[in-house]
Write an enzyme that holds these catalytic residues in place. Structure first.
Site, PDB file in Angstrom:
ATOM      1  N   GLU A 157       2.175  -0.127  -4.853  1.00 27.20           N
ATOM      2  CA  GLU A 157       1.146   0.834  -5.278  1.00 27.20           C
ATOM      3  C   GLU A 157       1.799   2.205  -5.405  1.00 27.20           C
ATOM      4  OE1 GLU A 157      -3.108   2.868  -4.047  1.00 27.20           O
ATOM      5  OE2 GLU A 157      -1.600   2.462  -2.540  1.00 27.20           O
TER       6      GLU A 157
ATOM      7  N   ASP B 174       0.829  -1.201   0.000  1.00 25.70           N
ATOM      8  CA  ASP B 174       0.000   0.000   0.000  1.00 25.70           C
ATOM      9  C   ASP B 174       0.872   1.264   0.000  1.00 25.70           C
ATOM     10  OD1 ASP B 174      -2.798   0.944   0.304  1.00 25.70           O
ATOM     11  OD2 ASP B 174      -2.034   1.841   2.158  1.00 25.70           O
TER      12      ASP B 174
HETATM   13  C1  NOJ Z   1      -4.395   3.033  -0.899  1.00 23.73           C
HETATM   14  C2  NOJ Z   1      -5.528   2.063  -0.825  1.00 23.73           C
HETATM   15  O1  NOJ Z   1      -5.687   1.435  -2.070  1.00 23.73           O
HETATM   16  C3  NOJ Z   1      -6.735   2.848  -0.383  1.00 23.73           C
HETATM   17  O2  NOJ Z   1      -7.913   2.093  -0.508  1.00 23.73           O
HETATM   18  C4  NOJ Z   1      -6.505   3.305   1.037  1.00 23.73           C
HETATM   19  O3  NOJ Z   1      -7.575   4.116   1.467  1.00 23.73           O
HETATM   20  C5  NOJ Z   1      -5.214   4.100   1.148  1.00 23.73           C
HETATM   21  N1  NOJ Z   1      -4.126   3.497   0.433  1.00 23.73           N
HETATM   22  C6  NOJ Z   1      -4.789   4.232   2.581  1.00 23.73           C
HETATM   23  O4  NOJ Z   1      -4.247   3.030   3.051  1.00 23.73           O
END
Ligand code: NOJ
Length: 472
Positions: free
Chosen positions: A206, A143
């Site tokens: 990500e 993440d």
């Molecule tokens: C990215 C995630 O994909 C999203 O859903 C989340 O709210 C944020 N990071 C915070 O962790």
């Protein structure tokens, strides 16, 4: 569950809402038995404010875990230490009465950021990775990996001159000091080493950054993420010349040996059918599954799930609650998978947390599997075709033309090339075959032209994509 799983209070357990570790082991072994891999979403940038580390950290300035999080003194006027904005709106700093300092949270105040400059944090989090890999998971989607390291001097972010008032507040500043700090690459290389302690595991990051900065996440000599998520298709202008330019730019920017990947959708982005319309969603499917690299497909897009309207009283997403009315809420793309016309679309025996799409009695896997021309069957055909033609997964990519606003490219080697032609329009277009060849249609997005031989040129119906092979 302040951010639905992105606020972890115990990294080595399963939330009782979802079951137990024993349940998890069953999921994992049953998936493996079917030849499926299981990748976990690892959330290292922040914990929940309910995590015992945070409880201890906030208890006193001299607590042993104080430096697990990011604490700063107030600005001289008593306000937040700098101008950084939370991704969900408002200041990213929360004042803590008890100890008279602010803590930093890139997301909700219930999601305090860990201090990744602290070696003890890193060691603890690497042990979390080992815990799950020992249990057998095949890798991680990390993440907001580009957020892990921040400017050590916490300088203000500069204002974004292109900011528009209908955008999320986070867009009002350029995130130059709060994320994508060069030191992050050292951290990711460490993480990768931990992942490499085990055989055949994958590290996916990500990362929402422009291509030239994104590819840095492969790391020096590929010491970083195996797959820095490439989200370009999500924001791409849906026209042939722009798409061709984008694919070329990405292909050219990849480091030597870096493996490409393409993402069409995820739980944070509007549904593909909502972005492009249902007809063009088929073209997008053909694009995703004929590009070079690992494709990422978001559940429900195989059945063309639309944007599901969420009545105000059923909104769950904290982002929508914090910044209402801007269309930022992510609930519309998080509604249940629709399996059948059984109660709750076969998703659950109890009422799911979000509503179904109103057409769920027709738009479900069971029903669409039986419809020859359904988008679900297009996805199935594309996946089978791709697995039978390694040229599509690993063969070279060559752009051919964007004449008539049709995106045409070849995949494969000199000896065996496939041609892909995608009509991005809601009207008929002519495809001129390279060198006036004769070719055979292997797959149409409309699923009704198998085996048709075309000579010199072919007509593409509105929103039609074709895969063609040279005809003997
Ligand atoms: C990215 C995630 O994909 C999203 O859903 C989340 O709210 C944020 N990071 C915070 O962790």
């Amino acid at each position: 569950m302040a951010d639905f799983g992105y606020d972890v209070a115990d990294y080595c357990n399963i939330d009782p809402l979802f079951g137990t570790l024993a349940d998890f082991d069953v999921v994992l072994s049953e998936a493996h038995r079917r030849g499926l891999k299981v990748i976990l979403d690892f959330v290292p940038n922040h914990t929940s404010d309910q995590h015992p580390w945070f409880a201890e950290s906030r208890s006193a300035r001299d607590s042993a875990k104080r430096d697990f999080y990011i604490w700063r003194d107030p600005a001289p006027d008593g306000g937040p230490p700098n101008n950084w904005i939370s991704n969900f709106g408002g200041s990213a700093w929360e004042y803590d009465e008890q100890t008279g300092q602010y803590y930093y949270h890139a997301f909700l105040k219930e999601q305090p950021d860990l201090n990744w400059r602290n070696p003890a944090v890193r060691a603890a989090m690497y042990d979390v990775l080992r815990f799950w890999m020992r249990r057998g998971v095949d890798g991680f989607r990390v993440d907001v990996i580009w957020h892990l390291m921040k400017d050590p001097d916490f300088r203000d972010n500069p204002p974004n001159p292109a900011f528009q008032p209908d955008q999320a507040e986070i867009q009002s500043f350029l995130q130059v000091h709060s994320a994508d700090h060069p030191d992050v690459h050292g951290i990711i290389a460490e993480m990768r080493k931990v992942v490499d302690e085990f055989d055949d595991r994958v590290l996916i990051g990500e990362i929402y950054l422009p291509i030239e900065r994104l590819v840095a996440y492969y790391g020096e000599d590929l010491s970083g993420a195996h797959l820095p998520f490439n989200f370009q298709l999500i924001s791409a202008a849906w026209h042939a010349p722009q798409m061709e330019a984008l694919i070329k730019e990405y292909e050219a920017a990849l480091p030597e040996g870096g493996w490409p990947n393409w993402v069409l959708g995820n739980h944070d982005q509007p549904r593909i059918a909502a972005r492009l319309g249902e007809a063009q969603a088929r073209v997008a499917a053909m694009l995703l599954l004929t590009l070079r690299g690992t494709p990422t497909l978001y559940y429900g897009d195989e059945i063309g799930l639309p944007k599901v309207e969420i009545p105000p009283e059923e909104v769950h997403d904290p982002w929508e609650k914090n910044e209402p009315g801007l269309g930022l809420g992510r609930d519309p793309q998080r509604t249940p998978m629709q399996w059948s016309d059984a109660p709750n679309a076969g998703f659950s025996r109890t009422k799911p947390w979000l509503p179904l799409s109103p057409d769920w009695r027709e738009r479900n896997v069971e029903r669409m599997r039986a419809e020859r021309g359904s988008i679900l069957n297009l996805y199935r055909r594309l996946l089978v075709y791709r697995s039978e033609h390694p040229a599509l997964a690993t063969g070279a990519y060559h752009s051919v033309t964007t004449e008539n606003d049709v995106l045409v490219y070849e995949r494969g080697s000199q000896e065996r090339r496939l041609l892909v032609a995608l009509n991005f329009h809601d009207e008929e277009r002519i495809l001129n075959l390279p060198a006036g060849q004769t070719m055979r249609i292997m797959l149409s997005t409309h699923l009704d032209r198998d085996g048709e031989v075309v000579r010199g040129s072919a007509s593409l119906r509105p929103n039609e994509g074709l895969i063609l092979e040279p005809s003997p």
